[in-house]
Design an enzyme around this catalytic site. Structure first.
Site, PDB file in Angstrom:
ATOM      1  N   LYS A  76       0.835  -1.212   0.000  1.00 52.07           N
ATOM      2  CA  LYS A  76       0.000   0.000   0.000  1.00 52.07           C
ATOM      3  C   LYS A  76       0.868   1.260   0.000  1.00 52.07           C
ATOM      4  CE  LYS A  76      -1.760   1.646   4.002  1.00 52.07           C
ATOM      5  NZ  LYS A  76      -1.563   3.091   4.202  1.00 52.07           N
ATOM      6  N   ASN A  77       1.885   1.282   0.850  1.00 51.35           N
ATOM      7  CA  ASN A  77       2.664   2.511   1.003  1.00 51.35           C
ATOM      8  C   ASN A  77       3.578   2.795  -0.184  1.00 51.35           C
ATOM      9  OD1 ASN A  77       1.390   2.922   3.381  1.00 51.35           O
ATOM     10  ND2 ASN A  77       3.164   2.547   4.699  1.00 51.35           N
ATOM     11  N   ARG A  93      -5.395  10.412   4.198  1.00 51.12           N
ATOM     12  CA  ARG A  93      -4.351  11.355   4.557  1.00 51.12           C
ATOM     13  C   ARG A  93      -3.245  11.427   3.499  1.00 51.12           C
ATOM     14  NH1 ARG A  93       0.236  12.527   6.234  1.00 51.12           N
ATOM     15  NH2 ARG A  93       0.462  14.377   7.499  1.00 51.12           N
ATOM     16  N   ARG A 117       0.657  14.428  12.736  1.00 51.90           N
ATOM     17  CA  ARG A 117       1.128  14.295  11.358  1.00 51.90           C
ATOM     18  C   ARG A 117       1.124  15.608  10.570  1.00 51.90           C
ATOM     19  NH1 ARG A 117      -1.055   8.540   9.153  1.00 51.90           N
ATOM     20  NH2 ARG A 117       0.952   8.457   8.122  1.00 51.90           N
ATOM     21  N   PRO A 118       1.914  16.595  11.007  1.00 51.65           N
ATOM     22  CA  PRO A 118       1.998  17.840  10.247  1.00 51.65           C
ATOM     23  C   PRO A 118       2.687  17.619   8.904  1.00 51.65           C
ATOM     24  CG  PRO A 118       3.652  17.802  11.986  1.00 51.65           C
ATOM     25  CD  PRO A 118       2.842  16.545  12.128  1.00 51.65           C
ATOM     26  N   ILE A 119       2.638  18.638   8.026  1.00 47.01           N
ATOM     27  CA  ILE A 119       3.336  18.513   6.728  1.00 47.01           C
ATOM     28  C   ILE A 119       4.322  19.669   6.551  1.00 47.01           C
ATOM     29  CG2 ILE A 119       1.610  17.118   5.548  1.00 47.01           C
ATOM     30  CD1 ILE A 119       0.654  19.710   4.159  1.00 47.01           C
ATOM     31  N   ASP A 120       4.796  20.216   7.672  1.00 45.91           N
ATOM     32  CA  ASP A 120       5.712  21.362   7.608  1.00 45.91           C
ATOM     33  C   ASP A 120       6.996  21.032   6.832  1.00 45.91           C
ATOM     34  OD1 ASP A 120       5.975  19.644   9.923  1.00 45.91           O
ATOM     35  OD2 ASP A 120       7.613  20.942  10.577  1.00 45.91           O
ATOM     36  N   LEU A 121       7.504  19.797   6.953  1.00 44.74           N
ATOM     37  CA  LEU A 121       8.756  19.438   6.265  1.00 44.74           C
ATOM     38  C   LEU A 121       8.548  19.424   4.747  1.00 44.74           C
ATOM     39  CD1 LEU A 121       9.913  16.539   8.626  1.00 44.74           C
ATOM     40  CD2 LEU A 121      10.901  18.832   8.484  1.00 44.74           C
ATOM     41  N   ASP A 170       5.046   0.796  11.879  1.00 46.30           N
ATOM     42  CA  ASP A 170       3.827   0.115  11.432  1.00 46.30           C
ATOM     43  C   ASP A 170       3.744  -1.329  11.928  1.00 46.30           C
ATOM     44  OD1 ASP A 170       3.019   2.384  10.158  1.00 46.30           O
ATOM     45  OD2 ASP A 170       3.431   1.697   8.127  1.00 46.30           O
ATOM     46  N   ILE A 198       8.198   7.215  16.534  1.00 44.79           N
ATOM     47  CA  ILE A 198       7.815   7.904  15.293  1.00 44.79           C
ATOM     48  C   ILE A 198       6.511   8.693  15.444  1.00 44.79           C
ATOM     49  CG2 ILE A 198       7.438   7.651  12.787  1.00 44.79           C
ATOM     50  CD1 ILE A 198      10.231   6.738  13.657  1.00 44.79           C
ATOM     51  N   ARG A 238      -8.305  -0.739   5.164  1.00 46.51           N
ATOM     52  CA  ARG A 238      -7.492   0.271   4.468  1.00 46.51           C
ATOM     53  C   ARG A 238      -6.126  -0.275   4.085  1.00 46.51           C
ATOM     54  NH1 ARG A 238      -8.717   6.181   6.597  1.00 46.51           N
ATOM     55  NH2 ARG A 238      -7.569   6.583   4.682  1.00 46.51           N
TER      56      ARG A 238
HETATM   57  C1  UD1 Z   1       4.524   6.935   6.069  1.00 48.78           C
HETATM   58  C2  UD1 Z   1       3.665   5.697   5.944  1.00 48.78           C
HETATM   59  C3  UD1 Z   1       3.197   5.234   7.312  1.00 48.78           C
HETATM   60  C4  UD1 Z   1       4.395   5.001   8.214  1.00 48.78           C
HETATM   61  C5  UD1 Z   1       5.279   6.244   8.241  1.00 48.78           C
HETATM   62  C6  UD1 Z   1       6.575   6.042   9.022  1.00 48.78           C
HETATM   63  C7  UD1 Z   1       2.633   5.992   3.771  1.00 48.78           C
HETATM   64  C8  UD1 Z   1       1.380   6.220   2.991  1.00 48.78           C
HETATM   65  N1  UD1 Z   1       2.518   6.022   5.110  1.00 48.78           N
HETATM   66  O1  UD1 Z   1       3.722   7.953   6.644  1.00 48.78           O
HETATM   67  O2  UD1 Z   1       2.474   4.005   7.166  1.00 48.78           O
HETATM   68  O3  UD1 Z   1       3.947   4.749   9.529  1.00 48.78           O
HETATM   69  O4  UD1 Z   1       5.644   6.624   6.897  1.00 48.78           O
HETATM   70  O5  UD1 Z   1       7.282   4.970   8.508  1.00 48.78           O
HETATM   71  O6  UD1 Z   1       3.674   5.727   3.212  1.00 48.78           O
HETATM   72  N2  UD1 Z   1       6.497  14.742  10.377  1.00 48.78           N
HETATM   73  C9  UD1 Z   1       6.569  16.091  10.665  1.00 48.78           C
HETATM   74  N3  UD1 Z   1       6.466  16.984   9.639  1.00 48.78           N
HETATM   75  C10 UD1 Z   1       6.298  16.583   8.343  1.00 48.78           C
HETATM   76  C11 UD1 Z   1       6.226  15.202   8.056  1.00 48.78           C
HETATM   77  C12 UD1 Z   1       6.333  14.301   9.088  1.00 48.78           C
HETATM   78  O7  UD1 Z   1       6.724  16.478  11.820  1.00 48.78           O
HETATM   79  O8  UD1 Z   1       6.217  17.449   7.458  1.00 48.78           O
HETATM   80  C13 UD1 Z   1       6.587  13.756  11.468  1.00 48.78           C
HETATM   81  C14 UD1 Z   1       5.290  12.965  11.619  1.00 48.78           C
HETATM   82  O9  UD1 Z   1       4.358  13.652  12.398  1.00 48.78           O
HETATM   83  C15 UD1 Z   1       5.765  11.695  12.270  1.00 48.78           C
HETATM   84  C16 UD1 Z   1       7.146  11.497  11.642  1.00 48.78           C
HETATM   85  O10 UD1 Z   1       7.546  12.773  11.140  1.00 48.78           O
HETATM   86  O11 UD1 Z   1       5.883  11.893  13.650  1.00 48.78           O
HETATM   87  C17 UD1 Z   1       7.177  10.462  10.542  1.00 48.78           C
HETATM   88  O12 UD1 Z   1       6.303  10.835   9.517  1.00 48.78           O
HETATM   89  P1  UD1 Z   1       6.515  10.418   7.985  1.00 48.78           P
HETATM   90  O13 UD1 Z   1       7.776   9.625   7.870  1.00 48.78           O
HETATM   91  O14 UD1 Z   1       6.351  11.625   7.161  1.00 48.78           O
HETATM   92  O15 UD1 Z   1       5.307   9.434   7.775  1.00 48.78           O
HETATM   93  P2  UD1 Z   1       4.213   9.459   6.622  1.00 48.78           P
HETATM   94  O16 UD1 Z   1       4.859   9.751   5.307  1.00 48.78           O
HETATM   95  O17 UD1 Z   1       3.057  10.304   7.034  1.00 48.78           O
END
Ligand code: UD1
Length: 425
Positions: free
Chosen positions: A22-23, A92, A121-125, A304, A326, A396
């Site tokens: 899926k991922n 998401r 799960r912010p998207i600031d990065l 996961d 995480i 899902r």
């Molecule tokens: C992806 C996977 C999810 C897995 C995760 C970690 C998909 C669809 N989902 O989620 O199943 O659990 O990787 O292996 O591939 N963070 C920030 N700012 C950001 C982005 C992330 O602070 O802009 C934080 C998140 O809140 C979290 C951590 O970084 O605490 C890891 O997130 P990330 O690696 O981005 O996970 P996803 O891509 O959302």
């Protein structure tokens, strides 16, 4: 409302084929919007895959799904640069489309994917990296509007090796005049799959360790590609066998993606034999202590798989402990496993499990995807009947979890609300 009904406490024995990941599938479908015609095999038949296809259609990409193969065709430009709010909220990972849309249309409009049950799960990065690449970003309420004239070369150091941010940077820059270097990039196998997919369309991305280099190309073309196997689904079935005892073979897997979790299963007393695309595991009647499991970015232990290993540890001999690094809210399965008799103490992001020989069946509620799968593992190991409600979460990520565990002889069925009628798919 469908539920899963399990008659647990039996050893498992059998073999199954593991679905596509899926991922890997979701970002690859976003990347398909960058190419022309794509044939993508081994796409898991999941609600999230269909949500991603709906997004592609809403952008003007023609899609077809048949027997786990997706065909996409995009005619040059996208007809829309906006993902409807309903689709953003449905999944998401729709945020993965931001980079691809911005690349194609030089403008992208989405609404905030918002928090979810496992954490904020912010998207600031993602957004910070886009700014470095020349994007202007306006946020109005929960609306995000990104515009870009030209994608600029940049060296991006991610504060945390975020999977989504690494993928989104690849999706924005794959077709450009820019050269991008990502430091502290995520290195999950699903990211390499996205890289290979983009390269199969004519892209130029390479990576090693925590670095990714993207040399933008003028355009991407056609491809036929097969998505990698789902390592988390594979670990779910292995955890089930570990929790119940028995023996099983997984086909269509990539054992090299699961080195650390397989070592931990061996630490728990299982004997494991791996080939290029199969794993055979022989598990003792109860797992031994797994010791301390700490979730970390790949190649560390995957977050996961934390809940599903905790479910197996609940039936183990002795103590095991977990530290979740995480996501901040990933112990929602704990209260449910306790209902089966599991002894789990938590403090902050740490949990200590004192394994019990006997767990007993109960009515449980899935609260998130992997936590829900963990309840299936625990329910299979618990004596008597376990009912799992709210299984939309599980669907899902698993094509048909009852059929996969059924392949190992588990007594597990999908039933409708009255429990009276069994549903066969
Ligand atoms: C992806 C996977 C999810 C897995 C995760 C970690 C998909 C669809 N989902 O989620 O199943 O659990 O990787 O292996 O591939 N963070 C920030 N700012 C950001 C982005 C992330 O602070 O802009 C934080 C998140 O809140 C979290 C951590 O970084 O605490 C890891 O997130 P990330 O690696 O981005 O996970 P996803 O891509 O959302």
């Amino acid at each position: 409302m469908e539920k899963l009904k399990i008659n647990g406490g039996r050893k498992l024995r059998g073999e199954t084929r593991v679905q596509g990941a899926k991922n890997a599938c979701l970002p690859i479908l976003a990347a398909a919007a960058l190419g022309e015609s794509c044939i993508i095999h081994n796409c898991p038949d999941l609600t999230d895959t269909h949500a991603a296809l709906k997004i592609l259609e809403s952008l003007g990409v023609c899609t077809e799904f048949e027997n786990n193969t997706v065909r996409t065709h995009s005619c040059g430009s996208l007809s829309s640069c906006r993902i409807p709010d309903g689709l953003m909220k449905e999944m998401r990972s729709s945020v993965m489309f931001l980079g691809a849309i911005l690349s194609k249309c030089k403008r992208a409009e989405i609404t905030y994917p918002g928090g979810c049950s496992i954490g904020a799960r912010p998207i600031d990065l993602h957004l910070e990296a886009f700014r470095k690449m020349g994007a202007e970003i306006e946020e109005e309420g929960d609306k995000i509007i990104c515009t870009i004239d030209e994608i600029k070369s940049a060296k991006i150091n991610l504060g945390f090796p975020s999977v989504g941010a690494t993928e989104n940077i690849m999706l924005l820059s794959a077709v450009s005049n820019a050269e991008i270097e990502i430091d502290n990039a995520a290195a999950e196998p699903e990211i390499l799959d996205l890289q290979n997919f983009i390269n199969s369309m004519g892209g130029n991305i390479c990576s090693g360790g925590r670095k990714v280099f993207i040399k933008g190309v003028k355009e991407l073309g056609n491809t036929e590609y097969k998505i990698m196997p789902d390592r988390i689904a594979a670990l779910t079935y292995l955890s089930g066998i570990a929790a119940c005892g028995g023996m099983g073979k997984l086909n269509s897997v990539r054992p090299e993606h699961m080195v650390l979790p397989l070592k931990i299963l061996e630490r728990g007393g299982s004997e494991i034999e791996c080939g290029d695309d199969f794993i055979i595991m022989k598990a003792p009647s109860r797992p031994k202590s797994y010791g301390k499991i700490i979730t970390l970015p790949y190649p560390g232990f995957p977050t996961d798989a934390q809940a599903i290993f905790m479910a197996a540890a609940s039936r183990g001999r002795g103590k095991s402990s977990f530290k979740e690094n995480i996501f901040e809210n990933r112990f929602r399965h704990v209260s449910e496993i306790r209902k089966l008799g599991g002894r789990i103490e938590t403090e902050g992001n740490e949990a200590e499990i004192c394994g019990r020989r006997r767990l007993h069946g109960e009515v449980l509620t899935a609260k998130d995807l992997r936590g829900g799968a963990a309840l299936v593992v625990a329910g299979l190991a618990a004596k008597g009947e376990t009912i799992i409600e709210n299984i939309g979460y599980i669907d899902r990520g698993y094509e048909n979890i009852e059929r996969s565990f059924g392949d190992f002889g588990a007594e597990i069925a999908r039933v409708d609300e009255s429990y009276g009628r069994e549903i066969h798919s």
